[in-house]
Enzyme design. Structure first.
Site, PDB file in Angstrom:
ATOM      1  N   HIS A 199       0.814  -1.218   0.000  1.00 25.85           N
ATOM      2  CA  HIS A 199       0.000   0.000   0.000  1.00 25.85           C
ATOM      3  C   HIS A 199       0.847   1.267   0.000  1.00 25.85           C
ATOM      4  CE1 HIS A 199       0.290  -0.205   4.547  1.00 25.85           C
ATOM      5  NE2 HIS A 199       0.347   1.098   4.383  1.00 25.85           N
ATOM      6  N   SER A 236       4.452   2.519   7.901  1.00 22.14           N
ATOM      7  CA  SER A 236       4.127   1.432   6.975  1.00 22.14           C
ATOM      8  C   SER A 236       5.357   1.002   6.186  1.00 22.14           C
ATOM      9  CB  SER A 236       3.037   1.881   6.002  1.00 22.14           C
ATOM     10  OG  SER A 236       1.827   2.075   6.670  1.00 22.14           O
TER      11      SER A 236
END
Length: 535
Positions: free
Chosen positions: A110, A220
């Site tokens: 992502h 992330s």
């Protein structure tokens, strides 16, 4: 089941930076005891005080991680499902990554999904290096990127992978939270090891490890480390009032499987048995099925016709073992000294591999073998990335296949649409409607006046011919006679268009709504390739 877990977004938030790593405090000096008053006479010399050493945690328990960490900036284009002929919205986000063997950088899918331009930075170097996405696995939220600049990997240290950390053990998460430019580290404990929904795809479930370390936007893709080795990749957490201080990392079994899958130069995705099952913990139910009192076995509830188990397993079968591992009545098996759901055995396999079950069918024991692959119907229930939306625009009417992305774009509450989406697999709707074609939007024009009530309905047939796919719809429009009679699923009169009026209005509608292309039928069209075709 809809979850409230959210992906740790890579969007750059405009909030004050909070320093996450503090200098190790020095132990306080021990105060000296005051002298007691007394006569002025010589006293014996005071005994020397031997200081007691105070244990201090090492400042860098995982070594010089900054020599392995990369700050990733990705410029991406989000597809526009409400006007799919448009390029989409431009976005920019920041994530983390770390160097692994072979001059590669691992990160989350992502972080770089839908990306058009990716740059990476390393510690102590002011330059931004252009990077390329080599492999991306949206079903397990992992990606590998590389940098062509010959000097980028100089003096950088590849990290090695460890195993699954023990419960209550301490781990450290590294990254660039809230868009910071300096490395941050947070520490927490391992609190749960379980199957979890991976929200990047919103349909895939894999092994995940819950940790109490703070995971914020910008973490992330960063490594989660223990004893100098990577034990996970930070990727998602809870937000809002659901839970506090709960985050998840992708464990090394998922990471190692991804790296092995791409070793042949192609990512084949996870296979799936495509069955549902029920636990068999009720004694009366077990006796009815002819099972022994040994706390083993789960009951097959349904088998997906488009899946690899079709014709091999049947509803009512009892699964006793998988590749020799006994399946407990709560659906767990023993793997590597840990209890895990029996699907974990399949999780570690690849496209074309086989899995063997010992089963009980009609109270008779037998053994079956299933060749594995990924069934296609699951794709509509998950998010898609790096593809252009499929659509057909005709007479100002926009037709699109039903998908999670389309539903989220229109935020529809239509019960029929929700039913077709939720039960697409369970009721095997895909057998009659491989594409559930929805009249999703109407570009107002005199030729489609008063057709608003048809918005959100599902196409059943055109001029008496059943429509199963978007390609068949485009062909029906191209070959239509003077009148087009479009019947929708459900009650109500058909939608009727005059072909001659539609043709005369084409250029007017295209100019008014800036429509560059009236249809896209290619499901696998890459964003970059689509851009080249429209130039």
């Amino acid at each position: 089941m809809k979850r409230i877990i959210i992906v740790t977004s890579i969007a750059l938030l405009l909030s004050p930076l909070v320093q996450a790593q503090q200098d190790t405090p020095q132990p306080p000096l021990e105060p000296q005891a005051p002298r007691a008053p007394g006569p002025s006479m010589s006293s014996p010399p005071a005994q020397a005080v031997v200081p007691v050493p105070v244990p201090i945690a090492p400042p860098k328990p995982n070594g010089p991680v900054q020599k392995s960490l990369a700050r990733i900036t990705a410029t991406s284009v989000e597809p526009d499902y409400r006007a799919p002929w448009n390029a989409g919205a431009l976005q920019r986000g920041v994530g983390a990554g770390f160097v692994i063997g072979g001059n590669r950088i691992m990160t989350n899918a992502h972080v770089v999904a839908n990306s058009r331009y990716v740059t990476v930075e390393r510690d102590g170097d002011p330059n931004k290096y252009p990077a390329q996405v080599q492999f991306i696995a949206n079903d397990c939220d992992l990606a590998v990127i590389t940098v062509s600049a010959p000097d980028f990997f100089k003096n950088m240290l590849p990290l090695k992978f460890g195993g699954i950390p023990a419960l209550e053990s301490t781990v450290s998460a590294y990254g660039y939270p809230i868009g910071g430019e300096r490395m941050s580290v947070t520490t927490g404990i391992v609190s749960r090891i379980d199957f979890q929904l991976y929200t990047h795809s919103s349909v895939d479930q894999h092994l995940a490890i819950q940790i109490s370390a703070q995971i914020n936007p910008g973490n992330s893709g960063g490594p989660v480390m223990q004893d100098g080795k990577v034990v996970g990749v930070a990727f998602q957490g809870y937000s809002g009032d659901v839970a506090q201080g709960v985050a998840y990392m992708i464990p090394t079994p998922v990471i190692n499987r991804f790296l092995k899958d791409i070793s042949n130069g192609h990512y084949d995705e996870y296979p799936d048995m495509a069955i549902t099952y029920a636990k068999l913990q009720n004694p009366a139910q077990r006796r009815f099925l002819g099972l022994q009192d040994d706390d083993r076995g789960v009951l097959v509830s349904s088998v997906v016709a488009a899946g690899p188990s079709d014709g091999i397993l049947y509803p009512g079968d009892v699964l006793l073992t998988i590749d020799g591992h006994p399946i407990a009545s709560d659906a767990n098996v023993e793997l590597d000294g840990e209890r895990a759901q029996f699907e974990e055995v399949v999780e570690r396999k690849f496209k074309g591999d086989k899995v063997k079950f010992d089963i009980l069918r009609n109270k008779q024991p037998m053994t079956v073998t299933i060749p594995l692959y990924k069934p296609w119907p699951y794709s509509i229930q998950g998010h898609s990335y790096d593809v252009r939306p499929r659509y057909v625009l005709y007479g100002g009417l926009l037709f699109q296949p039903l998908s999670l992305d389309m539903l989220e774009a229109y935020r529809t509450s239509d019960l029929r649409l929700r039913h077709f989406f939720e039960y697409f697999i369970l009721e095997q709707i895909y057998l009659q409607h491989p594409d559930v074609i929805v009249l999703s939007n109407i570009l107002p024009d005199p030729i489609n006046t008063y057709l608003a009530p048809y918005r959100g309905t599902i196409v059943d047939e055109v001029n008496g011919k059943k429509i199963r796919t978007l390609d068949e719809l485009a062909k029906a429009f191209a070959e239509a006679p003077d009148k087009l009679v479009i019947r929708m699923i459900g009650d109500g009169p058909p939608l009727v268009l005059d072909r001659n009026k539609v043709e005369s209005a084409r250029e007017r509608i295209k100019a008014r709504y800036n429509v560059m292309k009236e249809q896209n039928l290619e499901a696998s069209t890459q964003l970059a390739q689509a851009d080249e075709k429209t130039k």
